[in-house]
Design an enzyme around this catalytic site. Structure first.
Site, PDB file in Angstrom:
ATOM      1  N   GLU A  50      -5.046  -0.097  -8.143  1.00  0.00           N
ATOM      2  CA  GLU A  50      -3.982   0.738  -8.692  1.00  0.00           C
ATOM      3  C   GLU A  50      -2.924  -0.179  -9.319  1.00  0.00           C
ATOM      4  OE1 GLU A  50      -4.182   4.597  -5.683  1.00  0.00           O
ATOM      5  OE2 GLU A  50      -2.866   2.938  -5.149  1.00  0.00           O
ATOM      6  N   ASN A  92      -3.593   6.477  -1.294  1.00  0.00           N
ATOM      7  CA  ASN A  92      -2.985   6.644   0.027  1.00  0.00           C
ATOM      8  C   ASN A  92      -2.215   7.952   0.160  1.00  0.00           C
ATOM      9  OD1 ASN A  92      -3.951   4.567   1.578  1.00  0.00           O
ATOM     10  ND2 ASN A  92      -2.489   3.101   0.756  1.00  0.00           N
ATOM     11  N   SER A 105       0.819  -1.215   0.000  1.00  0.00           N
ATOM     12  CA  SER A 105       0.000   0.000   0.000  1.00  0.00           C
ATOM     13  C   SER A 105       0.848   1.258   0.000  1.00  0.00           C
ATOM     14  CB  SER A 105      -0.976   0.029   1.168  1.00  0.00           C
ATOM     15  OG  SER A 105      -0.610  -0.789   2.213  1.00  0.00           O
ATOM     16  N   HIS A 142      -2.333  -2.875  -6.520  1.00  0.00           N
ATOM     17  CA  HIS A 142      -2.825  -2.491  -5.193  1.00  0.00           C
ATOM     18  C   HIS A 142      -4.346  -2.564  -5.124  1.00  0.00           C
ATOM     19  CE1 HIS A 142      -3.289   0.850  -1.960  1.00  0.00           C
ATOM     20  NE2 HIS A 142      -3.281  -0.337  -1.407  1.00  0.00           N
TER      21      HIS A 142
HETATM   22  P1  NAI Z   1      -2.485  -9.416   7.239  1.00  0.00           P
HETATM   23  O1  NAI Z   1      -1.656  -9.223   8.442  1.00  0.00           O
HETATM   24  O2  NAI Z   1      -3.953  -9.605   7.368  1.00  0.00           O
HETATM   25  O3  NAI Z   1      -1.921 -10.683   6.392  1.00  0.00           O
HETATM   26  C1  NAI Z   1      -0.581 -10.904   6.089  1.00  0.00           C
HETATM   27  C2  NAI Z   1      -0.356 -12.400   5.948  1.00  0.00           C
HETATM   28  O4  NAI Z   1       0.960 -12.630   5.435  1.00  0.00           O
HETATM   29  C3  NAI Z   1      -0.435 -13.164   7.284  1.00  0.00           C
HETATM   30  O5  NAI Z   1      -1.351 -14.229   7.161  1.00  0.00           O
HETATM   31  C4  NAI Z   1       0.996 -13.667   7.507  1.00  0.00           C
HETATM   32  O6  NAI Z   1       1.040 -14.935   8.155  1.00  0.00           O
HETATM   33  C5  NAI Z   1       1.522 -13.750   6.091  1.00  0.00           C
HETATM   34  N1  NAI Z   1       2.975 -13.663   5.984  1.00  0.00           N
HETATM   35  C6  NAI Z   1       3.821 -12.859   6.669  1.00  0.00           C
HETATM   36  N2  NAI Z   1       5.090 -13.051   6.251  1.00  0.00           N
HETATM   37  C7  NAI Z   1       5.045 -13.993   5.275  1.00  0.00           C
HETATM   38  C8  NAI Z   1       6.015 -14.622   4.446  1.00  0.00           C
HETATM   39  N3  NAI Z   1       7.314 -14.305   4.555  1.00  0.00           N
HETATM   40  N4  NAI Z   1       5.610 -15.529   3.531  1.00  0.00           N
HETATM   41  C9  NAI Z   1       4.305 -15.851   3.415  1.00  0.00           C
HETATM   42  N5  NAI Z   1       3.332 -15.307   4.190  1.00  0.00           N
HETATM   43  C10 NAI Z   1       3.703 -14.391   5.097  1.00  0.00           C
HETATM   44  O7  NAI Z   1      -2.139  -8.176   6.275  1.00  0.00           O
HETATM   45  P2  NAI Z   1      -3.057  -7.518   5.141  1.00  0.00           P
HETATM   46  O8  NAI Z   1      -3.901  -6.461   5.742  1.00  0.00           O
HETATM   47  O9  NAI Z   1      -3.680  -8.612   4.336  1.00  0.00           O
HETATM   48  O10 NAI Z   1      -1.942  -6.760   4.262  1.00  0.00           O
HETATM   49  C11 NAI Z   1      -1.100  -7.465   3.360  1.00  0.00           C
HETATM   50  C12 NAI Z   1      -0.493  -6.476   2.391  1.00  0.00           C
HETATM   51  O11 NAI Z   1      -1.542  -5.769   1.707  1.00  0.00           O
HETATM   52  C13 NAI Z   1       0.379  -5.375   3.016  1.00  0.00           C
HETATM   53  O12 NAI Z   1       1.439  -5.086   2.142  1.00  0.00           O
HETATM   54  C14 NAI Z   1      -0.568  -4.209   3.156  1.00  0.00           C
HETATM   55  O13 NAI Z   1       0.096  -2.976   3.178  1.00  0.00           O
HETATM   56  C15 NAI Z   1      -1.399  -4.367   1.883  1.00  0.00           C
HETATM   57  N6  NAI Z   1      -2.727  -3.767   1.923  1.00  0.00           N
HETATM   58  C16 NAI Z   1      -3.504  -3.788   3.059  1.00  0.00           C
HETATM   59  C17 NAI Z   1      -4.767  -3.192   3.059  1.00  0.00           C
HETATM   60  C18 NAI Z   1      -5.629  -3.220   4.300  1.00  0.00           C
HETATM   61  O14 NAI Z   1      -6.603  -2.432   4.366  1.00  0.00           O
HETATM   62  N7  NAI Z   1      -5.352  -4.037   5.277  1.00  0.00           N
HETATM   63  C19 NAI Z   1      -5.305  -2.548   1.858  1.00  0.00           C
HETATM   64  C20 NAI Z   1      -4.450  -2.638   0.694  1.00  0.00           C
HETATM   65  C21 NAI Z   1      -3.193  -3.201   0.753  1.00  0.00           C
END
Ligand code: NAI
Length: 322
Positions: free
Chosen positions: A148, A186, A115, A136
């Site tokens: 995006e 963002n 993000s 994104h």
């Molecule tokens: P989250 O914390 O819900 O999920 C992340 C997942 O990645 C977890 O299940 C974790 O176990 C896994 N993980 C961590 N390290 C890992 C690795 N080395 N290999 C494989 N899996 C691994 O996070 P979320 O919210 O889904 O965010 C994920 C990405 O999306 C981030 O880059 C965030 O900035 C982006 N994002 C988040 C938004 C939101 O509103 N939460 C919106 C748009 C983008």
């Protein structure tokens, strides 16, 4: 074949979107059981749509059967596109991209759902950075239409257009954005939080009054503080801090101490039951000060900063004109 790494809030939603568009999807998460749980959760939420008559049981079963949980990166060998959605830490993303390159074919596209991090710096971890791009999605991915598409400095010509067409085939509304801090949304949305926090910091109004003014007079669906509580104050703070740092500490993106204290105290918003507001059962709703002039002042201040940021975004052409 589409691969998704990270089965959290975003990865599980993206896997659902890709499967819904008819792709075979491989889903991987480093945490044991997380990917399988995510598929179960997806199935449970789609079954609710079956109950409401919005989807057939056959379609839900077919969609979920297209998502295969894998337990190592080598399972991605046959993928044509991999979308990474793991934690927002540059080093972690770089390690994953570099490891993936050793597994996938040379034509496989590697995308990041970051993000706020620089897609160019993620691409730099690869020996073949031309195939790296930002895709994104917004939360929740199955419901939010916008995506995006962010080519890095190294991304080969034409890949952004190809990804844009693919996103359209996934029934999304893609927009090509420049790889600048916070991309479009963002960055342009930052003052919605920043200016509102300043208004509270300066003692001009309290949070509930700011939220009510932005909703009722500003026409926004949610006020800035309730929205931060929904997004998660940890995530919102990290994005703010990353954008600020990447703009060489430009004061207009500076995070607020109020925000920092919320994160330090663990008041992360709805997910912890407490954020700017109390989400416990018997919580008393804070009173809103009804003062027409004050509401107008709040809305004008926040809107002025939003317009300023949008104008800046247009000036630097961070989005393709559409
Ligand atoms: P989250 O914390 O819900 O999920 C992340 C997942 O990645 C977890 O299940 C974790 O176990 C896994 N993980 C961590 N390290 C890992 C690795 N080395 N290999 C494989 N899996 C691994 O996070 P979320 O919210 O889904 O965010 C994920 C990405 O999306 C981030 O880059 C965030 O900035 C982006 N994002 C988040 C938004 C939101 O509103 N939460 C919106 C748009 C983008």
């Amino acid at each position: 074949i589409v691969g998704v790494i990270g089965a959290g809030a975003m990865g599980s939603g993206i896997a659902q979107v890709a499967a819904s568009a008819g792709h075979s999807v491989f889903l991987f998460d480093a945490k044991e059981g997380a990917a399988a749980n995510a598929v179960k959760k997806t199935e449970a939420s789609l079954n609710k749509l079956v109950e409401k008559g919005k989807m057939s049981l056959e379609d839900v079963t077919a969609l979920c059967s297209r998502i295969t949980v894998i337990d190592s990166l080598s399972g991605f060998a046959s993928a044509d596109l991999i979308i990474e959605a793991v934690v927002e830490i540059l080093e972690v993303k770089k390690e994953i991209f570099s490891a993936l390159e050793k597994v996938v074919s040379t034509s496989c596209v590697l995308a990041s759902n970051t993000s706020s991090l620089s897609v160019t710096s993620v691409a730099a971890a690869c020996t073949n950075p031309e195939r790296v791009i930002g895709l994104h999605f917004f939360n929740p991915a199955p419901l939010m239409p916008l995506v995006e598409v962010i080519p890095a400095l190294q991304t080969k010509d034409g890949l952004a257009e190809d990804c844009k067409s693919l996103m359209q085939a996934w029934k999304k509304v893609p927009v090509i954005a420049k790889d600048t801090p916070g991309f479009i949304v963002n960055r342009v949305a930052r003052p919605y939080y920043g200016e509102s926090l300043k208004i509270v910091e300066e003692g001009i109004a309290d949070m509930a009054t700011v939220d009510a003014a932005m909703r009722e007079k500003g026409g926004f669906k949610m006020g800035p503080f309730e929205l931060m509580d929904l997004i998660g104050n940890d995530i919102n703070y990290t994005v703010t801090e990353t954008v600020w740092k990447q703009f060489y500490f430009d004061a207009r993106f500076r995070p607020s101490l109020i925000q920092k204290k919320m994160v330090e105290s663990g008041r992360l918003g709805r997910k912890t039951g407490m954020g700017y507001y109390d989400y416990s059962e018997n919580a008393v709703k804070p009173e809103v000060k009804s003062d027409d002039d004050l509401s107008s002042e709040i809305v004008i201040r926040v809107l002025a900063m939003l317009i300023n940021e949008a104008a800046d975004a247009l000036y630097y052409k961070i989005a393709t004109a559409e």
